[in-house]
Design an enzyme around this catalytic site. Structure first.
Site, PDB file in Angstrom:
ATOM      1  CG  HIS A  50       6.639   0.504   5.919  1.00  0.00           C
ATOM      2  ND1 HIS A  50       6.417   0.196   4.608  1.00  0.00           N
ATOM      3  CD2 HIS A  50       5.808  -0.304   6.630  1.00  0.00           C
ATOM      4  CE1 HIS A  50       5.490  -0.739   4.517  1.00  0.00           C
ATOM      5  NE2 HIS A  50       5.109  -1.077   5.735  1.00  0.00           N
TER       6      HIS A  50
ATOM      7  CG  HIS B 285       5.408  -3.085   8.895  1.00  0.00           C
ATOM      8  ND1 HIS B 285       4.241  -2.470   8.526  1.00  0.00           N
ATOM      9  CD2 HIS B 285       5.556  -2.858  10.232  1.00  0.00           C
ATOM     10  CE1 HIS B 285       3.694  -1.892   9.595  1.00  0.00           C
ATOM     11  NE2 HIS B 285       4.481  -2.103  10.638  1.00  0.00           N
TER      12      HIS B 285
ATOM     13  CG  ASP C 299       4.616  -6.942   5.028  1.00  0.00           C
ATOM     14  OD1 ASP C 299       5.130  -6.100   5.802  1.00  0.00           O
ATOM     15  OD2 ASP C 299       3.473  -6.816   4.559  1.00  0.00           O
ATOM     16  CG  HIS C 300       6.838  -3.504   3.071  1.00  0.00           C
ATOM     17  ND1 HIS C 300       6.320  -2.944   1.937  1.00  0.00           N
ATOM     18  CD2 HIS C 300       5.776  -3.962   3.778  1.00  0.00           C
ATOM     19  CE1 HIS C 300       4.989  -3.044   1.954  1.00  0.00           C
ATOM     20  NE2 HIS C 300       4.641  -3.653   3.065  1.00  0.00           N
TER      21      HIS C 300
ATOM     22  CG  HIS D 111       1.260   1.338   7.389  1.00  0.00           C
ATOM     23  ND1 HIS D 111       0.269   0.445   7.733  1.00  0.00           N
ATOM     24  CD2 HIS D 111       2.346   0.594   7.086  1.00  0.00           C
ATOM     25  CE1 HIS D 111       0.743  -0.796   7.633  1.00  0.00           C
ATOM     26  NE2 HIS D 111       2.002  -0.729   7.249  1.00  0.00           N
TER      27      HIS D 111
ATOM     28  CG  ASP E 126       2.051  -1.360   3.466  1.00  0.00           C
ATOM     29  OD1 ASP E 126       2.077  -1.614   2.244  1.00  0.00           O
ATOM     30  OD2 ASP E 126       2.359  -2.194   4.340  1.00  0.00           O
TER      31      ASP E 126
ATOM     32  CG  HIS F 206       0.155  -5.255   0.892  1.00  0.00           C
ATOM     33  ND1 HIS F 206       0.467  -6.509   1.360  1.00  0.00           N
ATOM     34  CD2 HIS F 206       0.803  -4.383   1.687  1.00  0.00           C
ATOM     35  CE1 HIS F 206       1.268  -6.395   2.415  1.00  0.00           C
ATOM     36  NE2 HIS F 206       1.502  -5.117   2.629  1.00  0.00           N
TER      37      HIS F 206
HETATM   38 ZN   LIG Z   1       3.397  -2.256   6.449  1.00  0.00          ZN
END
Ligand SMILES: [Zn+2]
Length: 255
Positions: A56, A58, A60-61, A114, A133, A171
């Site tokens: 996805h 985001h 942090d990915h 998400h 996530d 995570h």
């Molecule tokens: Zn995420």
């Protein structure tokens, strides 16, 4: 086809995963939030990066995508629905398509909730699920771009996979998830045992990932809205599964 899977911790609590298919000699990374830990590990292994699999959009990915692409010439695979939001996307995929890491095939599963374009990758031979996530160990992702009904449908899709599916999520949230899970499912002995195991693993600095779908089925309250004990605790004995799921999600948001 054998697929070697290695956990690469990123940022404070993210996980990226290095995949290597030895027969074809192909290497992929799932969700690199950073480029440096990936290139450092691959240099140690004297391997080239061929692919990035994005779950996805985001940061942090995906924040490592462009640097890795520039350094290695790798291709970036991600959701067609997130075409405009995934840095460096080369190959847009959707529900039911296959991605190949060498000879290992991964099935693309649309798992929105998400984010609206969130996908998961299921490598059935390796029994490895990369669900980022959507599903966490003892938890699930926050509903940032979707609602409870959509997330519950995504989780049910994942629940159709076998009990021995290895769940590689995005995570290391398991320890705080366990504290919350015990507030809605306090009398579940499997959850109590898992919470203790998670505490031991984290105290030793070890990851709690992968978990298995079977273990999550027995311990993760977000997968258990039909459980009579959870329903009693929530005072929701007559509610639908999705209503119970939504209540658990809201409680976790406030936890
Ligand atoms: Zn995420």
């Amino acid at each position: 086809m054998a697929l070697a899977i290695e956990i690469l911790p990123m940022l404070s609590d993210n996980y990226a995963y290095l995949l290597h298919e030895p027969e074809a000699g192909v290497t992929a990374v799932v969700d690199p939030a950073e480029a440096a830990p990936v290139t450092a590990r691959l240099a140690q292994q004297q391997r080239q990066l061929d692919l990035i699999l994005t779950t996805h959009h985001h940061g942090d990915h995906t924040a490592g995508n462009l640097a890795l692409k520039a350094a290695t010439g790798c291709r970036v695979i991600g959701a067609a629905a997130d075409r405009a939001r995934i840095p460096g996307l080369d190959q847009a995929v959707q529900e039911g398509e296959r991605v190949m890491v060498g000879k290992a095939a991964g099935e693309v599963m649309a798992t929105p909730g998400h984010t609206s374009g969130h996908i998961s990758y299921w490598f059935s031979e390796a029994k490895a699920l990369f669900c980022a996530d959507t599903l966490f160990s003892l938890g699930c992702g926050r509903l940032l771009e979707g609602d409870a009904r959509q997330m519950w449908a995504s989780l049910q899709k994942l629940l159709a996979l076998p009990d021995d599916a290895l769940v590689y999520c995005g995570h290391e949230y398991t320890e705080s998830n366990a504290r919350f899970a015990l507030t809605v499912d306090p009398d579940n002995p499997a959850l109590q045992a898992r919470a203790e195991e998670v505490h031991r693993l984290r105290a030793a600095g070890r990851p709690t990932i992968p978990t298995t779908l079977g273990l999550e089925r027995r311990t993760n309250p977000f997968l258990r809205p039909d459980d009579p004990g959870i329903r009693r605790t929530l005072g929701m004995t007559g509610a639908s599964d999705v209503e119970v799921f939504a209540e658990i999600r809201q409680r976790k948001d406030r936890f």
